[in-house]
Design a protein around this motif. Structure first.
Motif, PDB file in Angstrom:
ATOM      1  N   SER A  23      30.690  32.159  33.460  1.00  0.00           N
ATOM      2  CA  SER A  23      31.816  31.667  33.410  1.00  0.00           C
ATOM      3  C   SER A  23      32.812  32.531  32.562  1.00  0.00           C
ATOM      4  O   SER A  23      33.845  32.863  32.688  1.00  0.00           O
ATOM      5  N   GLN A  24      32.032  32.842  31.330  1.00  0.00           N
ATOM      6  CA  GLN A  24      32.770  33.786  30.188  1.00  0.00           C
ATOM      7  C   GLN A  24      32.956  35.268  30.675  1.00  0.00           C
ATOM      8  O   GLN A  24      33.967  35.683  30.534  1.00  0.00           O
ATOM      9  N   ILE A  25      31.972  35.593  31.547  1.00  0.00           N
ATOM     10  CA  ILE A  25      32.155  37.051  31.840  1.00  0.00           C
ATOM     11  C   ILE A  25      33.341  36.975  33.118  1.00  0.00           C
ATOM     12  O   ILE A  25      34.199  37.992  32.892  1.00  0.00           O
ATOM     13  N   GLU A  26      33.368  35.953  33.948  1.00  0.00           N
ATOM     14  CA  GLU A  26      34.325  35.995  34.912  1.00  0.00           C
ATOM     15  C   GLU A  26      35.894  35.939  34.217  1.00  0.00           C
ATOM     16  O   GLU A  26      36.759  36.608  34.734  1.00  0.00           O
ATOM     17  N   GLY A  27      35.857  35.129  33.188  1.00  0.00           N
ATOM     18  CA  GLY A  27      37.213  34.979  32.532  1.00  0.00           C
ATOM     19  C   GLY A  27      37.369  36.175  31.524  1.00  0.00           C
ATOM     20  O   GLY A  27      38.589  36.419  31.958  1.00  0.00           O
ATOM     21  N   TYR A  28      36.594  36.986  31.082  1.00  0.00           N
ATOM     22  CA  TYR A  28      36.836  38.384  30.615  1.00  0.00           C
ATOM     23  C   TYR A  28      37.429  39.150  31.531  1.00  0.00           C
ATOM     24  O   TYR A  28      38.371  40.067  31.450  1.00  0.00           O
ATOM     25  N   GLN A  29      36.704  39.306  32.611  1.00  0.00           N
ATOM     26  CA  GLN A  29      37.223  40.310  33.685  1.00  0.00           C
ATOM     27  C   GLN A  29      38.565  39.948  34.202  1.00  0.00           C
ATOM     28  O   GLN A  29      39.267  41.078  34.319  1.00  0.00           O
ATOM     29  N   ARG A  30      38.787  38.823  34.585  1.00  0.00           N
ATOM     30  CA  ARG A  30      40.276  38.270  34.834  1.00  0.00           C
ATOM     31  C   ARG A  30      41.228  38.750  33.847  1.00  0.00           C
ATOM     32  O   ARG A  30      42.196  39.210  34.009  1.00  0.00           O
ATOM     33  N   SER A  31      40.951  38.447  32.650  1.00  0.00           N
ATOM     34  CA  SER A  31      41.618  38.765  31.622  1.00  0.00           C
ATOM     35  C   SER A  31      42.210  40.282  31.243  1.00  0.00           C
ATOM     36  O   SER A  31      43.302  40.612  31.453  1.00  0.00           O
TER      37      SER A  31
ATOM     38  N   ALA B 101      35.859  47.971  31.927  1.00  0.00           N
ATOM     39  CA  ALA B 101      35.769  46.262  31.675  1.00  0.00           C
ATOM     40  C   ALA B 101      35.728  45.631  33.105  1.00  0.00           C
ATOM     41  O   ALA B 101      35.311  44.187  33.100  1.00  0.00           O
ATOM     42  N   LEU B 102      35.883  46.128  34.242  1.00  0.00           N
ATOM     43  CA  LEU B 102      35.563  45.519  35.409  1.00  0.00           C
ATOM     44  C   LEU B 102      34.671  46.093  36.482  1.00  0.00           C
ATOM     45  O   LEU B 102      34.604  47.207  36.512  1.00  0.00           O
ATOM     46  N   THR B 103      33.781  45.387  37.035  1.00  0.00           N
ATOM     47  CA  THR B 103      32.698  46.261  37.995  1.00  0.00           C
ATOM     48  C   THR B 103      33.647  46.645  39.381  1.00  0.00           C
ATOM     49  O   THR B 103      34.087  45.694  39.835  1.00  0.00           O
ATOM     50  N   GLY B 104      33.522  47.906  39.606  1.00  0.00           N
ATOM     51  CA  GLY B 104      34.220  48.492  40.766  1.00  0.00           C
ATOM     52  C   GLY B 104      35.603  48.323  41.067  1.00  0.00           C
ATOM     53  O   GLY B 104      35.830  48.000  42.081  1.00  0.00           O
ATOM     54  N   ALA B 105      36.139  48.488  39.907  1.00  0.00           N
ATOM     55  CA  ALA B 105      37.540  48.008  40.062  1.00  0.00           C
ATOM     56  C   ALA B 105      38.399  49.228  40.723  1.00  0.00           C
ATOM     57  O   ALA B 105      38.103  50.308  40.728  1.00  0.00           O
ATOM     58  N   ARG B 106      39.349  48.573  41.176  1.00  0.00           N
ATOM     59  CA  ARG B 106      40.507  49.333  41.791  1.00  0.00           C
ATOM     60  C   ARG B 106      41.756  49.011  41.890  1.00  0.00           C
ATOM     61  O   ARG B 106      42.137  47.692  41.836  1.00  0.00           O
TER      62      ARG B 106
ATOM     63  N   GLN C  53      29.426  35.958  40.622  1.00  0.00           N
ATOM     64  CA  GLN C  53      29.090  34.715  41.283  1.00  0.00           C
ATOM     65  C   GLN C  53      30.071  34.781  42.379  1.00  0.00           C
ATOM     66  O   GLN C  53      31.096  34.832  42.486  1.00  0.00           O
ATOM     67  N   ALA C  54      29.584  34.221  43.659  1.00  0.00           N
ATOM     68  CA  ALA C  54      30.529  34.133  45.018  1.00  0.00           C
ATOM     69  C   ALA C  54      31.278  32.837  44.838  1.00  0.00           C
ATOM     70  O   ALA C  54      30.853  31.815  44.320  1.00  0.00           O
ATOM     71  N   THR C  55      32.464  33.065  45.351  1.00  0.00           N
ATOM     72  CA  THR C  55      33.480  32.116  45.687  1.00  0.00           C
ATOM     73  C   THR C  55      34.134  32.473  46.867  1.00  0.00           C
ATOM     74  O   THR C  55      33.473  33.139  47.746  1.00  0.00           O
ATOM     75  N   GLY C  56      35.243  31.796  47.237  1.00  0.00           N
ATOM     76  CA  GLY C  56      35.960  32.083  48.746  1.00  0.00           C
ATOM     77  C   GLY C  56      36.536  33.505  48.565  1.00  0.00           C
ATOM     78  O   GLY C  56      36.811  34.103  47.588  1.00  0.00           O
ATOM     79  N   ALA C  57      36.659  34.209  49.403  1.00  0.00           N
ATOM     80  CA  ALA C  57      37.260  35.593  49.634  1.00  0.00           C
ATOM     81  C   ALA C  57      38.627  35.289  49.333  1.00  0.00           C
ATOM     82  O   ALA C  57      39.422  34.540  50.205  1.00  0.00           O
ATOM     83  N   PRO C  58      39.514  36.168  48.899  1.00  0.00           N
ATOM     84  CA  PRO C  58      40.689  36.125  48.334  1.00  0.00           C
ATOM     85  C   PRO C  58      41.378  36.695  49.935  1.00  0.00           C
ATOM     86  O   PRO C  58      41.074  37.340  50.632  1.00  0.00           O
ATOM     87  N   SER C  59      42.867  36.295  49.900  1.00  0.00           N
ATOM     88  CA  SER C  59      43.541  36.813  51.028  1.00  0.00           C
ATOM     89  C   SER C  59      44.142  38.181  50.727  1.00  0.00           C
ATOM     90  O   SER C  59      44.418  38.694  51.958  1.00  0.00           O
ATOM     91  N   ASN C  60      44.449  38.495  49.597  1.00  0.00           N
ATOM     92  CA  ASN C  60      44.910  39.834  49.629  1.00  0.00           C
ATOM     93  C   ASN C  60      43.863  40.984  49.981  1.00  0.00           C
ATOM     94  O   ASN C  60      42.745  40.805  49.964  1.00  0.00           O
ATOM     95  N   ILE C  61      44.475  41.879  50.564  1.00  0.00           N
ATOM     96  CA  ILE C  61      43.652  43.012  51.148  1.00  0.00           C
ATOM     97  C   ILE C  61      43.213  44.066  50.129  1.00  0.00           C
ATOM     98  O   ILE C  61      42.411  44.816  50.362  1.00  0.00           O
ATOM     99  N   CYS C  62      43.416  44.058  49.070  1.00  0.00           N
ATOM    100  CA  CYS C  62      43.057  45.201  48.032  1.00  0.00           C
ATOM    101  C   CYS C  62      41.599  45.065  47.797  1.00  0.00           C
ATOM    102  O   CYS C  62      41.139  44.227  47.493  1.00  0.00           O
ATOM    103  N   GLY C  63      40.903  46.233  48.157  1.00  0.00           N
ATOM    104  CA  GLY C  63      39.558  46.636  47.885  1.00  0.00           C
ATOM    105  C   GLY C  63      38.707  45.442  49.107  1.00  0.00           C
ATOM    106  O   GLY C  63      37.584  45.266  48.742  1.00  0.00           O
ATOM    107  N   GLN C  64      39.309  45.167  50.226  1.00  0.00           N
ATOM    108  CA  GLN C  64      38.867  44.592  51.204  1.00  0.00           C
ATOM    109  C   GLN C  64      37.481  45.292  51.871  1.00  0.00           C
ATOM    110  O   GLN C  64      37.787  46.578  51.975  1.00  0.00           O
ATOM    111  N   ASN C  65      36.427  44.943  51.930  1.00  0.00           N
ATOM    112  CA  ASN C  65      35.028  45.482  52.503  1.00  0.00           C
ATOM    113  C   ASN C  65      34.587  46.561  51.675  1.00  0.00           C
ATOM    114  O   ASN C  65      33.965  47.436  52.071  1.00  0.00           O
ATOM    115  N   ALA C  66      34.922  46.548  50.359  1.00  0.00           N
ATOM    116  CA  ALA C  66      34.458  47.562  49.575  1.00  0.00           C
ATOM    117  C   ALA C  66      33.395  46.992  48.603  1.00  0.00           C
ATOM    118  O   ALA C  66      32.801  47.662  47.803  1.00  0.00           O
TER     119      ALA C  66
END
Length: 175
Positions: free
Chosen positions: A39-47, A115-120, A141-154
């Motif tokens: 959770s800390q890793i996810e939070g850091y990436q989001r920030s 700071a982010l894995t495979g960011a675009r 860790q897996a969650t639901g797929a976002p609706s935004n198409i940025c990075g889709q299928n990448a």
């Protein structure tokens, strides 16, 4: 007289049950620590993604006359090299933002840590004078797929893809 021979080992069984309970508690605690670390890793990436969004939003707002020049997808995938040679303001901003996405400012030796894995980054214009800025990356860790198409299928799994976005609106000023 009553014989007490059948009660031998009762203390040993109680001690083993106590150790078993403590072992399950310790395993639960270790599991909790592992979830907390993820959770800390996810939070850091989001920030970090939000900081990157703020950076390019500010750049677009400052150079609002040429805001349409910022539209593009998969920004940060390719190393664009030295940005100081760029003469067009928007092109230089996108180059610098691409380096930030790639983690060029965080080095260990000559390795870019990022700071982010495979960011675009993706910048689209869904309406006149409106720009949707998105950052996509792979979560841990897996969650639901976002609706935004940025990075889709990448990424390995759509449920691992994370996206944050913001909208920048450029006002049309009357003279």
């Amino acid at each position: 007289m009553r014989s007490t021979g059948f009660q031998r080992g009762a203390a040993m069984i109680e001690a083993m049950i106590t150790m078993l309970i403590i072992a399950f508690g310790a395993l639960g605690f270790v599991g909790l620590q592992a979830k907390t670390a993820l959770s800390q890793i996810e939070g850091y990436q989001r920030s970090q993604a939000l900081i990157l969004l703020n950076d390019i939003s500010t750049r677009i707002s400052i150079n609002r006359i040429n805001a349409v020049s910022y539209v593009g997808g998969n920004i940060g995938i390719v190393d664009l090299g030295d940005c100081s040679t760029r003469t067009i303001w928007a092109d230089k901003d996108l180059c610098e933002w691409s380096l930030l996405i790639r983690g060029a400012t965080e080095l260990q030796g000559s390795t870019k840590l990022g700071a982010l894995t495979g960011a675009r980054g993706c910048i689209t214009s869904p309406a006149a004078n409106e720009y949707l800025i998105s950052i996509a990356w792979q979560g841990v860790q897996a969650t639901g797929a976002p609706s935004n198409i940025c990075g889709q299928n990448a990424y390995s799994n759509e449920n691992m893809r994370r996206v944050v976005n913001t909208v920048v609106q450029i006002a049309t000023l009357a003279s």
